[in-house]
Scaffold this active site. Structure first.
Site, mmCIF file in Angstrom:
data_model
loop_
_atom_site.group_PDB
_atom_site.id
_atom_site.type_symbol
_atom_site.label_atom_id
_atom_site.label_comp_id
_atom_site.label_asym_id
_atom_site.label_seq_id
_atom_site.Cartn_x
_atom_site.Cartn_y
_atom_site.Cartn_z
ATOM 1 N N HIS A 1 32.457 16.301 61.061
ATOM 2 C CA HIS A 1 31.196 16.919 61.508
ATOM 3 C C HIS A 1 31.373 17.632 62.849
ATOM 4 O O HIS A 1 30.415 17.774 63.603
ATOM 5 C CB HIS A 1 30.066 15.897 61.630
ATOM 6 C CG HIS A 1 29.935 14.999 60.435
ATOM 7 N ND1 HIS A 1 29.097 15.277 59.379
ATOM 8 C CD2 HIS A 1 30.572 13.837 60.122
ATOM 9 C CE1 HIS A 1 29.207 14.315 58.472
ATOM 10 N NE2 HIS A 1 30.101 13.431 58.887
ATOM 11 N N SER B 1 38.892 43.009 76.246
ATOM 12 C CA SER B 1 37.583 43.613 76.046
ATOM 13 C C SER B 1 37.525 44.917 76.820
ATOM 14 O O SER B 1 38.110 45.033 77.896
ATOM 15 C CB SER B 1 36.502 42.654 76.556
ATOM 16 O OG SER B 1 35.343 43.375 76.910
ATOM 17 N N LYS C 1 38.314 38.994 79.671
ATOM 18 C CA LYS C 1 38.382 38.509 78.287
ATOM 19 C C LYS C 1 39.777 38.570 77.676
ATOM 20 O O LYS C 1 40.542 39.489 77.895
ATOM 21 C CB LYS C 1 37.437 39.334 77.388
ATOM 22 C CG LYS C 1 35.969 39.065 77.601
ATOM 23 C CD LYS C 1 35.559 37.629 77.341
ATOM 24 C CE LYS C 1 35.513 37.305 75.863
ATOM 25 N NZ LYS C 1 34.403 37.959 75.177
ATOM 26 N N GLU D 1 40.368 35.745 64.253
ATOM 27 C CA GLU D 1 39.054 36.164 63.758
ATOM 28 C C GLU D 1 39.182 37.110 62.563
ATOM 29 O O GLU D 1 38.426 37.027 61.600
ATOM 30 C CB GLU D 1 38.264 36.848 64.874
ATOM 31 C CG GLU D 1 37.853 35.898 65.985
ATOM 32 C CD GLU D 1 37.317 36.643 67.187
ATOM 33 O OE1 GLU D 1 36.155 37.063 67.154
ATOM 34 O OE2 GLU D 1 38.075 36.831 68.163
#
Ligand code: ARG
Length: 459
Positions: free
Chosen positions: A155, A276, A282, A289
């Protein structure tokens, strides 16, 4: 004049030509198409359907065409529809009307089916090689982390301590099943369709067995209508690829979480992250992803082809031409994801300290306390309740389980003795899980040994 132009009195509309052509994507099958044609040609000669001289001339022509395509000299045009027509037309231009004998006892329907079988067989082998490379990487990284302790989650809540090796090896076994699925599919891609003709077989005395032998297929399709209609082997490839991508996507999700500032368990190498355009600080896990994102398109291709096939009457229908782009895109996607993951995982930096802290300051040894009471004779359900009350006390007092004293434990249950405190460090929790397939060092070593042996078998 089209190769099939005989019965037509009008030119094909330009829009129709553009709409029905598959050359833009099926040119990828040129190698398979030429190999298949050569085997067919040799068989025609051996069966006396064409002469040796005719066959030699056709074979030489096909060989030259292969070179032309490899060197990028072949001009592709929608007017010639697909790769089969391009090669046949070029052959006739090169060697004259005798080139037109190649298509004796054959149809593009069994021809394209053959090409696809050859292609899928080849890509299954390449996919399996890349899966093995990723398994090797997982093993190599796992071997370095057999005593790196981290929280195991259910979980997404800290559940019980595990080693990083154990967590990574879970992915090894997923890939093992993926590999087995591809191998199994190979057996069904290994049926030879040529000789089915358009759908019903042929009037010529062909020898399908000879073509099967030359192209190294395990068996022949026994029904010509099945041979030109079957795309099960492509569906299976797409289904296997979908499951494989689902595994890589779950690994991506783990990596993205671990790489976040909130977890801080791992740092992806600069070479495998991107920045970024606005936020100078970043460093984004784009590769992970994208692997997660590309899983969607592979699922899409599987659903796409299932849908194309579901309403088709036997046998060939032009709808079947829609089998290719999704397959090709799936092959490219899966192969690039596998290759990237092998490289990315090898450069992964692991923060052992961060992983350990996450599990040390935690309630993750609760099960071990309950197991202690069970060993003293308490039924597990009652032990669970006793430890549950101790956990509640810790939460209320903002203390860690390992900060409890023997007296406090004994107040909860007289079965506790001082040795119960030895169970609380994460190392002890890990070391205690000695059951087969568990996270204890010896069990993980055994797992590593089995995994290694499986990879050796693949060699
Ligand atoms: N380009 C076609 C395909 O990919 C080849 C088979 C064409 N057959 C036909 N009867 N039109 O399916």
């Amino acid at each position: 004049m089209k190769l099939w132009g005989g019965r037509f009195s009008k030119e094909t509309d330009a829009l129709v030509e553009a709409f029905t052509a598959s050359i833009a994507f099926d040119k990828r099958l040129y190698e398979e198409d030429i190999r298949g044609s050569m085997a067919h040609c040799r068989m025609l000669a051996a069966c006396g359907i064409i002469t040796r001289e005719e066959a030699d001339s056709i074979l030489r022509g096909l060989e030259e065409i292969r070179g032309e395509i490899e060197r990028g000299e072949m001009a592709f045009t929608a007017a010639l529809e697909d790769i089969h027509m391009h090669i046949e037309k070029r052959l006739i231009d090169k060697i004259g009307p005798v080139g037109g004998k190649l298509h004796t006892a054959r149809s593009r329907n069994d021809q394209v089916a053959l090409d696809l079988h050859l292609y899928v067989r080849k890509e299954i082998k390449e996919t399996i090689a890349l899966i093995i490379a990723l398994q090797e990487t997982l093993l190599a990284v796992a071997e370095k982390h057999t005593d790196t302790i981290m929280p195991g989650y259910t979980h997404l809540q800290r559940a019980q301590p595990v080693t990083f090796a154990h967590h990574l090896l879970a992915y090894f076994w997923q890939l093992q099943r993926d590999k087995e699925r591809f191998r199994d599919t190979y057996r069904r891609a290994d049926w030879m369709p040529l000789g089915a003709g358009a759908l019903a077989g042929t009037t010529f005395p062909i020898n399908r067995e000879m073509v099967r032998e030359e192209l190294g297929f395990a068996r022949l399709y026994e029904n010509s209508m099945d041979a030109v209609s079957d795309r099960d082997f492509i569906l299976e490839f797409l289904a296997n690829a979908s499951i494989l991508m689902m595994h890589l996507s779950r690994l991506s999700e783990d990596l993205i979480l671990w790489n976040s500032q909130e977890f801080g368990f791992v740092t992806l190498d600069d070479a495998f992250t991107t920045g970024s355009s606005i936020m100078p600080q970043k460093k984004n896990p784009d590769v992970a992803e994208l692997v997660r994102g590309k899983t969607g398109r592979v699922y899409g291709h599987l659903l796409g082809l299932l849908t194309v096939l579901k309403g088709l009457p036997l046998t060939y229908n032009k709808d079947l031409q829609e089998d290719k782009e999704g397959l090709f895109d799936t092959v490219d996607t899966v192969k690039s994801c596998l290759a990237l993951y092998s490289a990315m995982l090898r450069t992964l930096e692991v923060d052992k300290e961060k992983m350990y802290q996450a599990v040390d300051g935690d309630l993750a040894s609760a099960t071990d306390l309950a197991d202690y009471l069970v060993r003293k004779g308490l039924p597990f359900r009652e032990a669970h309740a006793v430890v549950g009350r101790l956990v509640g006390k810790c939460v209320a007092e903002k203390r860690r389980l390992k900060e409890l004293t023997v007296e406090e434990l004994q107040a909860a249950s007289p079965l506790f003795a001082a040795d119960a405190l030895d169970l609380l460090p994460p190392e002890a929790c890990v070391a205690a899980r000695t059951s087969r397939g568990g996270t204890a060092a010896a069990a993980v070593q055994e797992q590593l040994r089995k995994a290694r042996a499986l990879l050796e078998e693949n060699r």
